[in-house]
Write an enzyme that holds these catalytic residues in place. Structure first.
Site, PDB file in Angstrom:
ATOM      1  N   GLY A  12      15.685  30.866   5.576  1.00 40.44           N
ATOM      2  CA  GLY A  12      16.758  30.108   6.214  1.00 40.44           C
ATOM      3  C   GLY A  12      16.812  30.215   7.733  1.00 40.44           C
ATOM      4  N   HIS A 111       8.723  19.797   8.703  1.00 38.75           N
ATOM      5  CA  HIS A 111       7.414  20.159   8.156  1.00 38.75           C
ATOM      6  C   HIS A 111       6.632  20.960   9.207  1.00 38.75           C
ATOM      7  CE1 HIS A 111       3.876  20.008   5.684  1.00 38.75           C
ATOM      8  NE2 HIS A 111       3.185  19.669   6.744  1.00 38.75           N
ATOM      9  N   ALA A 181       8.716  25.164  18.069  1.00 41.50           N
ATOM     10  CA  ALA A 181       8.863  23.765  17.640  1.00 41.50           C
ATOM     11  C   ALA A 181      10.000  23.550  16.634  1.00 41.50           C
ATOM     12  CB  ALA A 181       7.536  23.250  17.068  1.00 41.50           C
ATOM     13  N   GLU A 182       9.916  24.168  15.465  1.00 37.56           N
ATOM     14  CA  GLU A 182      10.858  23.825  14.388  1.00 37.56           C
ATOM     15  C   GLU A 182      12.318  24.024  14.780  1.00 37.56           C
ATOM     16  OE1 GLU A 182       9.945  25.351  10.444  1.00 37.56           O
ATOM     17  OE2 GLU A 182       7.871  25.654  11.022  1.00 37.56           O
TER      18      GLU A 182
END
Ligand code: GAR
Length: 198
Positions: A12, A111, A181-182
């Site tokens: 999470g 992704h 990034a994410e």
């Protein structure tokens, strides 16, 4: 203000990024519930700490292994919580049917690769990073995209590139892709959808 429902399966950290960016990057939506397909997901603790209601819906134990029933139960919970926008934040199960129809163009996935590289069936968690290292690419990254019936095939909202470095293991690369990034583009993409700017 849109109501956001987050689906998780594990640690999470992307959920945490969304929680942390509420009120700053994420201005047009509020997380109203978190649903996990695994009772052991640490993300459930993160949600509880943030005062967000949680629910566990397991495909096998609660839905007899039936994908349509699984989709139905998640959809029913999302509707009960008056969710407008769904975020898949490290959600490792495939669903379809009712949930996809009811929330068409309102489901976002993160992704851990630059789609169309290292994506599709079986490409989840560490696998895209293993595949990127095996191929020998010098740049990878993350993609936030809308969810449709094709795995990792929906319209791309945002992408961010991350360099592969000498000596990277899948675990090291995964951590860099998350940090660089994410955790940045997921809250931005959710804001785009919540504000209707996509
Ligand atoms: C993240 O790297 C996410 O991009 C990936 O799993 C990890 C979950 O981490 N998702 C997928 O592979 C979905 N196909 P988190 O639970 O700490 O957010």
């Amino acid at each position: 203000m849109k109501n956001i429902g987050v689906l998780i399966s594990g640690g999470g950290t992307n959920l945490q990024a969304l929680i942390d960016k509420q009120g700053s990057v994420l201005k047009s939506g509020k997380i109203v519930c978190v649903c996990s397909n695994s009772s052991g997901a640490y993300g459930l603790e993160r949600a509880k700490k943030a005062g967000i209601p949680t629910k566990v819906i397991r495909k096998n134990a609660d839905c007899g292994g039936d994908m349509l029933e699984f989709s139905h139960q998640i959809c029913a919970y999302m509707k009960e919580m008056q969710v407008d926008v769904i975020v898949l934040a490290g959600f490792m199960a495939i669903f379809g049917g009712e949930l996809l129809n009811e929330y068409a163009n309102r489901i976002i996935n993160i992704h851990p690769a630059l789609i169309p590289s290292f994506c599709g069936k079986g490409m989840y968690g560490l696998h895209p990073h293993e595949a990127a290292l095996e191929y020998g690419v010098k740049v990878t990254g993350a993609t936030a995209h809308l969810v449709n019936e094709i795995t990792d095939g929906g319209r791309i909202l945002l992408q961010k590139a991350v360099y592969v470095e000498d000596g990277d293991t899948p675990e090291i690369l995964q951590k860099r892709v998350m940090e660089q990034a994410e955790w940045i583009i997921l809250p931005e993409a959710v804001e785009m959808v919540c504000s209707g700017n996509y």
